[in-house]
Design a protein around this motif. Structure first.
Motif, PDB file in Angstrom:
ATOM      1  N   LEU A 106      -3.942   6.727  -2.339  1.00  0.00           N
ATOM      2  CA  LEU A 106      -3.677   6.235  -0.982  1.00  0.00           C
ATOM      3  C   LEU A 106      -4.277   7.146   0.096  1.00  0.00           C
ATOM      4  CD1 LEU A 106      -2.072   3.882   0.203  1.00  0.00           C
ATOM      5  CD2 LEU A 106      -0.037   5.337   0.190  1.00  0.00           C
ATOM      6  N   ALA A 107      -4.321   8.447  -0.191  1.00  0.00           N
ATOM      7  CA  ALA A 107      -4.809   9.413   0.809  1.00  0.00           C
ATOM      8  C   ALA A 107      -6.179   9.015   1.354  1.00  0.00           C
ATOM      9  CB  ALA A 107      -4.883  10.808   0.193  1.00  0.00           C
ATOM     10  N   ALA A 108      -7.010   8.386   0.500  1.00  0.00           N
ATOM     11  CA  ALA A 108      -8.393   8.079   0.897  1.00  0.00           C
ATOM     12  C   ALA A 108      -8.456   6.981   1.947  1.00  0.00           C
ATOM     13  CB  ALA A 108      -9.211   7.671  -0.326  1.00  0.00           C
ATOM     14  N   VAL A 109      -7.470   6.094   1.977  1.00  0.00           N
ATOM     15  CA  VAL A 109      -7.586   4.895   2.824  1.00  0.00           C
ATOM     16  C   VAL A 109      -6.493   4.790   3.888  1.00  0.00           C
ATOM     17  CG1 VAL A 109      -8.756   3.614   0.998  1.00  0.00           C
ATOM     18  CG2 VAL A 109      -6.283   3.430   1.194  1.00  0.00           C
ATOM     19  N   ILE A 110      -5.551   5.709   3.858  1.00  0.00           N
ATOM     20  CA  ILE A 110      -4.353   5.559   4.691  1.00  0.00           C
ATOM     21  C   ILE A 110      -4.679   5.517   6.187  1.00  0.00           C
ATOM     22  CG2 ILE A 110      -3.783   8.036   4.848  1.00  0.00           C
ATOM     23  CD1 ILE A 110      -1.252   5.291   4.141  1.00  0.00           C
ATOM     24  N   ARG A 111      -5.804   6.133   6.567  1.00  0.00           N
ATOM     25  CA  ARG A 111      -6.210   6.102   7.983  1.00  0.00           C
ATOM     26  C   ARG A 111      -6.649   4.692   8.394  1.00  0.00           C
ATOM     27  NH1 ARG A 111      -4.727   9.490  11.528  1.00  0.00           N
ATOM     28  NH2 ARG A 111      -3.726  11.024  10.244  1.00  0.00           N
ATOM     29  N   TYR A 112      -7.024   3.870   7.426  1.00  0.00           N
ATOM     30  CA  TYR A 112      -7.610   2.559   7.747  1.00  0.00           C
ATOM     31  C   TYR A 112      -6.669   1.404   7.450  1.00  0.00           C
ATOM     32  CZ  TYR A 112     -11.561   5.698   7.432  1.00  0.00           C
ATOM     33  OH  TYR A 112     -12.389   6.773   7.588  1.00  0.00           O
ATOM     34  N   THR A 113      -5.846   1.569   6.429  1.00  0.00           N
ATOM     35  CA  THR A 113      -4.939   0.465   6.098  1.00  0.00           C
ATOM     36  C   THR A 113      -3.704   0.974   5.363  1.00  0.00           C
ATOM     37  OG1 THR A 113      -4.690  -1.623   4.917  1.00  0.00           O
ATOM     38  CG2 THR A 113      -6.167  -0.035   3.910  1.00  0.00           C
ATOM     39  N   THR A 114      -2.597   0.293   5.614  1.00  0.00           N
ATOM     40  CA  THR A 114      -1.380   0.590   4.846  1.00  0.00           C
ATOM     41  C   THR A 114      -0.976  -0.637   4.014  1.00  0.00           C
ATOM     42  OG1 THR A 114      -0.107   0.018   6.820  1.00  0.00           O
ATOM     43  CG2 THR A 114      -0.419   2.365   6.386  1.00  0.00           C
ATOM     44  N   THR A 115      -1.902  -1.610   3.914  1.00  0.00           N
ATOM     45  CA  THR A 115      -1.641  -2.788   3.068  1.00  0.00           C
ATOM     46  C   THR A 115      -2.444  -2.617   1.784  1.00  0.00           C
ATOM     47  OG1 THR A 115      -1.555  -4.058   5.112  1.00  0.00           O
ATOM     48  CG2 THR A 115      -1.626  -5.311   3.073  1.00  0.00           C
ATOM     49  N   VAL A 116      -1.745  -2.387   0.698  1.00  0.00           N
ATOM     50  CA  VAL A 116      -2.471  -2.065  -0.541  1.00  0.00           C
ATOM     51  C   VAL A 116      -1.881  -2.777  -1.747  1.00  0.00           C
ATOM     52  CG1 VAL A 116      -3.154   0.248   0.257  1.00  0.00           C
ATOM     53  CG2 VAL A 116      -1.102  -0.010  -1.092  1.00  0.00           C
ATOM     54  N   ALA A 117      -2.747  -2.959  -2.738  1.00  0.00           N
ATOM     55  CA  ALA A 117      -2.313  -3.488  -4.042  1.00  0.00           C
ATOM     56  C   ALA A 117      -2.612  -2.418  -5.092  1.00  0.00           C
ATOM     57  CB  ALA A 117      -3.082  -4.758  -4.357  1.00  0.00           C
ATOM     58  N   HIS A 118      -1.629  -2.121  -5.912  1.00  0.00           N
ATOM     59  CA  HIS A 118      -1.823  -1.168  -7.013  1.00  0.00           C
ATOM     60  C   HIS A 118      -2.169  -1.955  -8.269  1.00  0.00           C
ATOM     61  CE1 HIS A 118      -0.041   2.548  -5.180  1.00  0.00           C
ATOM     62  NE2 HIS A 118       0.462   1.638  -4.377  1.00  0.00           N
ATOM     63  N   LEU A 119      -3.324  -1.689  -8.848  1.00  0.00           N
ATOM     64  CA  LEU A 119      -3.659  -2.381 -10.101  1.00  0.00           C
ATOM     65  C   LEU A 119      -2.812  -1.824 -11.236  1.00  0.00           C
ATOM     66  CD1 LEU A 119      -7.535  -2.792 -10.275  1.00  0.00           C
ATOM     67  CD2 LEU A 119      -5.835  -4.178  -9.106  1.00  0.00           C
ATOM     68  N   ASP A 120      -2.554  -2.665 -12.206  1.00  0.00           N
ATOM     69  CA  ASP A 120      -1.867  -2.241 -13.427  1.00  0.00           C
ATOM     70  C   ASP A 120      -2.899  -1.825 -14.467  1.00  0.00           C
ATOM     71  OD1 ASP A 120       0.835  -2.208 -13.444  1.00  0.00           O
ATOM     72  OD2 ASP A 120       1.064  -4.348 -13.894  1.00  0.00           O
ATOM     73  N   ASP A 121      -2.450  -1.099 -15.485  1.00  0.00           N
ATOM     74  CA  ASP A 121      -3.354  -0.830 -16.604  1.00  0.00           C
ATOM     75  C   ASP A 121      -3.805  -2.156 -17.208  1.00  0.00           C
ATOM     76  OD1 ASP A 121      -3.396   1.867 -16.395  1.00  0.00           O
ATOM     77  OD2 ASP A 121      -1.845   2.224 -17.901  1.00  0.00           O
ATOM     78  N   GLY A 122      -5.087  -2.234 -17.547  1.00  0.00           N
ATOM     79  CA  GLY A 122      -5.613  -3.450 -18.149  1.00  0.00           C
ATOM     80  C   GLY A 122      -5.971  -4.503 -17.122  1.00  0.00           C
ATOM     81  N   GLU A 123      -5.988  -4.121 -15.852  1.00  0.00           N
ATOM     82  CA  GLU A 123      -6.288  -5.101 -14.801  1.00  0.00           C
ATOM     83  C   GLU A 123      -7.634  -4.790 -14.152  1.00  0.00           C
ATOM     84  OE1 GLU A 123      -3.153  -7.527 -11.998  1.00  0.00           O
ATOM     85  OE2 GLU A 123      -3.156  -5.365 -11.847  1.00  0.00           O
ATOM     86  N   MET A 124      -8.299  -5.852 -13.713  1.00  0.00           N
ATOM     87  CA  MET A 124      -9.593  -5.729 -13.036  1.00  0.00           C
ATOM     88  C   MET A 124      -9.496  -6.457 -11.703  1.00  0.00           C
ATOM     89  SD  MET A 124     -13.131  -7.463 -14.273  1.00  0.00           S
ATOM     90  CE  MET A 124     -13.903  -6.216 -15.224  1.00  0.00           C
ATOM     91  N   ALA A 125     -10.301  -6.035 -10.718  1.00  0.00           N
ATOM     92  CA  ALA A 125     -10.311  -6.775  -9.444  1.00  0.00           C
ATOM     93  C   ALA A 125     -11.736  -6.935  -8.956  1.00  0.00           C
ATOM     94  CB  ALA A 125      -9.481  -6.045  -8.395  1.00  0.00           C
ATOM     95  N   THR A 126     -11.987  -8.101  -8.358  1.00  0.00           N
ATOM     96  CA  THR A 126     -13.222  -8.326  -7.616  1.00  0.00           C
ATOM     97  C   THR A 126     -12.874  -8.125  -6.155  1.00  0.00           C
ATOM     98  OG1 THR A 126     -13.854 -10.042  -9.149  1.00  0.00           O
ATOM     99  CG2 THR A 126     -14.992 -10.011  -7.025  1.00  0.00           C
ATOM    100  N   VAL A 127     -13.598  -7.233  -5.491  1.00  0.00           N
ATOM    101  CA  VAL A 127     -13.297  -6.956  -4.091  1.00  0.00           C
ATOM    102  C   VAL A 127     -14.504  -7.359  -3.256  1.00  0.00           C
ATOM    103  CG1 VAL A 127     -12.540  -5.171  -2.473  1.00  0.00           C
ATOM    104  CG2 VAL A 127     -11.914  -4.995  -4.893  1.00  0.00           C
ATOM    105  N   THR A 128     -14.300  -8.300  -2.341  1.00  0.00           N
ATOM    106  CA  THR A 128     -15.364  -8.698  -1.412  1.00  0.00           C
ATOM    107  C   THR A 128     -14.880  -8.373  -0.004  1.00  0.00           C
ATOM    108  OG1 THR A 128     -14.454 -10.909  -1.147  1.00  0.00           O
ATOM    109  CG2 THR A 128     -16.067 -10.613  -2.915  1.00  0.00           C
ATOM    110  N   ALA A 129     -15.747  -8.559   0.995  1.00  0.00           N
ATOM    111  CA  ALA A 129     -15.331  -8.212   2.361  1.00  0.00           C
ATOM    112  C   ALA A 129     -14.132  -9.053   2.796  1.00  0.00           C
ATOM    113  CB  ALA A 129     -16.497  -8.410   3.313  1.00  0.00           C
ATOM    114  N   GLY A 130     -13.997 -10.248   2.239  1.00  0.00           N
ATOM    115  CA  GLY A 130     -12.937 -11.152   2.683  1.00  0.00           C
ATOM    116  C   GLY A 130     -11.636 -11.058   1.909  1.00  0.00           C
ATOM    117  N   GLY A 131     -11.577 -10.323   0.800  1.00  0.00           N
ATOM    118  CA  GLY A 131     -10.325 -10.256   0.045  1.00  0.00           C
ATOM    119  C   GLY A 131     -10.548  -9.770  -1.370  1.00  0.00           C
ATOM    120  N   PHE A 132      -9.564 -10.027  -2.225  1.00  0.00           N
ATOM    121  CA  PHE A 132      -9.707  -9.576  -3.610  1.00  0.00           C
ATOM    122  C   PHE A 132      -9.012 -10.555  -4.544  1.00  0.00           C
ATOM    123  CE2 PHE A 132      -5.500  -7.850  -4.816  1.00  0.00           C
ATOM    124  CZ  PHE A 132      -4.864  -7.891  -3.581  1.00  0.00           C
TER     125      PHE A 132
END
Ligand code: F6R
Length: 611
Positions: A192-218
């Motif tokens: 969280l330390a890396a992004v906390i200045r920009y956003t406090t809305t976050v999703a924590h991935l679980d083990d075995g999970e993958m995400a596609t992240v685009t400018a509009g969402g994930f």
């Protein structure tokens, strides 16, 4: 260990990546790098050294609104430019950053070499870049999943690809990864330390999970043998103050964290002390009075300083609850095929909640049907999610590699647990109330110790001159000495050895001389006379002495010959924590006087996520 950051959106990625890496540098700081996806494909800049070196050396035109970055703590291969992340394939179309360890890297490197691939680094991570590049699946997600399917080990990973220039693909297995949500921009990070200045809305991935992240969402998926199955992970608002990730007016994070201790100690005690019944009120344990009574043994598991605080906790539990208790280094535990007993309570202790040795120890207990509670600082961390209940430490973010405020809160959590375990057994209500009063006073007493910083700094300067030191204590005082020595060696790089005071004459006394100072922990308790006798034995051999003690202790004719540090007296069972605080301050000022980088001691990193 190691930090990952990523950005995709409307702004230039490189400055944001560098800022994020600076905030993650405590997780690894031997080399750093960034990759951006721009009009001309994927560009990578990386080098040995700190993030500021990378930043200074970055080409002026390093444009691109998608990028990933990494700050490294070396596992495979030395810290040099080539081994720094991101890693790429031969054509430079893929870039990968990775935390964790690929156990079958040697076999995969050999296989790739046989197939004609030229590997340019010594790292395990590079194989991932080549495996992704060699896949001909129709989406980046499938290519990454295919590559990850080939590896054995742990990862938090972020991938960009020139052929898919609108996305970052990330995945997690044993190494944390979060996705941060902005307005038409998204972030990824290992912390969280890396992004906390920009956003406090976050999703924590679980083990075995993958995400596609685009400018509009994930979007998220579960990685499985039969492909990618969509999951429904949502981002949530996290309740943290971004300021708590800054050092403020302090010259270092460690100084800030030392000085925060009275307030953080209050936070861990708040709402958890039952003055009326003289007990602890720890709802998060998920254990009722009957279950607490059924516990026959307590086994505490932690690493490094958390292990030493575990020893303090074991002694509190034995004294107050009369339950056999001991602490063991979590890193050793699962390798000796431990016997897991149904009526033993296992306690995992971890500031970060990510220490892999502790996490694996918890999993070993679970595999054999045992029950584990956690004393963890980072909410939602891997260990916090794995355990069956526990006590959050409420120490706030700890950035300095040397742990201070989290350890203090671990001790206080153990004290509350010990009182609660004691009160469902034979600890009287009078003793319970005495201890609750003692605990209530501790935050203020910690403040009193910290107010003596200047005097402690003077002693620290003298101690820093020695190449080698002893830290000694007995029974309750011994884990205090162990933690004191640990902190001292960690940031001053002096050889500091902890010993039981009673054991000195069985060997180590041979090392005592005018060149080897001893820091002795001498509480005013039932062992004080024996402790003072041992001080005489050290003084008689010319050993310089610093004694951490209580004002009521009479050092007799040694008085003029020793440096004396008096701490406020607590209830005797609770004394260890107040005896520990000056040792933290001594370490800090010794390292300061030696001119060391206090927050980032050499060879180390915060959160040890590799075995
Ligand atoms: C010492 C120190 C380390 C940690 C150990 C466990 O100052 O910080 O010894 O205590 O690596 O870390 P956590 O508590 O995060 O599991």
């Amino acid at each position: 260990m190691c930090g990952i950051v990523g950005y995709i959106g409307t702004q230039q990625a490189a400055p944001l990546l560098l800022e994020g890496l600076t905030r993650l540098e405590h997780r690894g700081y031997d080399s750093a790098g960034v990759a951006v996806v721009g009009g001309s494909g994927v560009r990578v800049a990386k080098q040995a050294g700190r993030v500021r070196d990378l930043s200074e050396g970055l080409p002026k035109r390093f444009g691109g609104k998608i990028g990933i970055g990494h700050t490294r703590w070396a596992t495979h291969g030395p810290a040099n430019d080539v081994n720094a992340h991101p890693h790429s394939d031969e054509a430079g179309r893929v870039a990968v950053v990775h935390n964790g360890i690929i156990d079958n890297a040697s076999a995969l490197r050999a296989e790739l070499a046989d197939a004609g691939v030229t590997l340019s680094s010594d790292t395990d991570t590079e194989v991932l870049a080549h495996l992704v590049a060699r896949s001909d699946a129709d989406t980046l997600e499938k290519r990454v999943a295919e590559a990850l399917g080939r590896i054995e080990g742990t990862y938090g990973v972020a991938v960009v690809h020139a052929d898919f220039p609108d996305r970052i693909v990330v995945a997690r297995n044993g190494s944390p990864l979060i996705v941060g949500v902005g307005a038409q921009e998204m972030y990824v990070a290992s912390d969280l330390a890396a992004v906390i200045r920009y956003t406090t809305t976050v999703a924590h991935l679980d083990d075995g999970e993958m995400a596609t992240v685009t400018a509009g969402g994930f979007t998220t998926y579960r990685l499985g043998a039969s492909g990618l199955a969509a999951t429904d992970r949502r981002a949530k608002e996290v309740d943290v103050d971004p300021e708590s990730y800054d050092a403020g007016d302090h010259e270092s994070f460690m100084h800030k964290e030392l000085m925060e201790q009275p307030a953080r100690a209050e936070a861990v005690l708040r709402g958890r002390l039952d003055e009326r019944f003289g007990t602890g009120h720890l709802g998060g344990l998920n254990l009722d009075a009957r279950e607490l009574r059924a516990i026959r043994r307590v086994k505490i598991l932690g690493c490094g300083s958390a292990y030493y605080v575990g020893q303090m906790g074991a002694s509190l539990i034995e004294e107050l609850a009369r339950i056999p208790a001991d602490a063991e280094a979590a890193s050793e535990f699962r390798y000796r095929n431990p016997i897991i007993e149904p009526d033993t309570l296992y306690v995992a202790v971890s500031q970060s909640g990510e220490t892999i040795d502790t996490l694996l120890a918890v999993q070993e207990v679970h595999r054999k049907g045992g029950r584990v509670i956690g004393l963890v600082n980072v909410v939602g961390s891997a260990i916090a999610r794995e355990v069956d209940g526990g006590i959050y430490l409420h120490a706030g973010p700890e950035v300095a590699v040397a742990s201070t405020k989290a350890l203090t809160n671990m001790y206080l959590a153990f004290a509350m647990l010990a009182v609660q375990l004691g009160r469902v057994r034979d600890l009287s209500i009078a003793d319970g109330k005495r201890l609750i009063e003692g605990l209530t006073a501790i935050p203020g007493q910690i403040g009193e110790v910290l107010a003596t910083e200047d005097a402690l700094a003077e002693i620290a300067h003298e101690l820093a001159a020695a190449e080698s030191l002893f830290f000694v204590g007995r029974v309750r005082g011994f884990p205090v000495a162990r933690e004191g020595a640990q902190k001292f060696k960690e940031i001053s790089y002096r050889h500091a050895e902890a010993y039981q005071t009673s054991e000195l004459k069985h060997g180590p006394l041979a090392l005592i001389s005018t060149e080897v100072p001893t820091v002795a922990v001498v509480p005013d308790d039932e062992l004080v006379e024996r402790n003072v006798a041992a001080l005489h034995e050290i003084a008689a051999r010319g050993g310089p002495l610093t004694v951490v003690t209580h004002a009521s202790v009479d050092l007799g004719d040694l008085q003029g010959a020793v440096r004396r540090i008096d701490v406020p007296k607590s209830e005797r069972e609770l004394d260890p924590i107040l005896l520990t605080i000056p040792l933290q301050v001594l370490s800090y000022h010794a390292a300061l006087s030696l001119g060391h980088d206090i927050d980032k001691p050499r060879n180390l990193a915060k959160s040890v996520t590799v075995e």
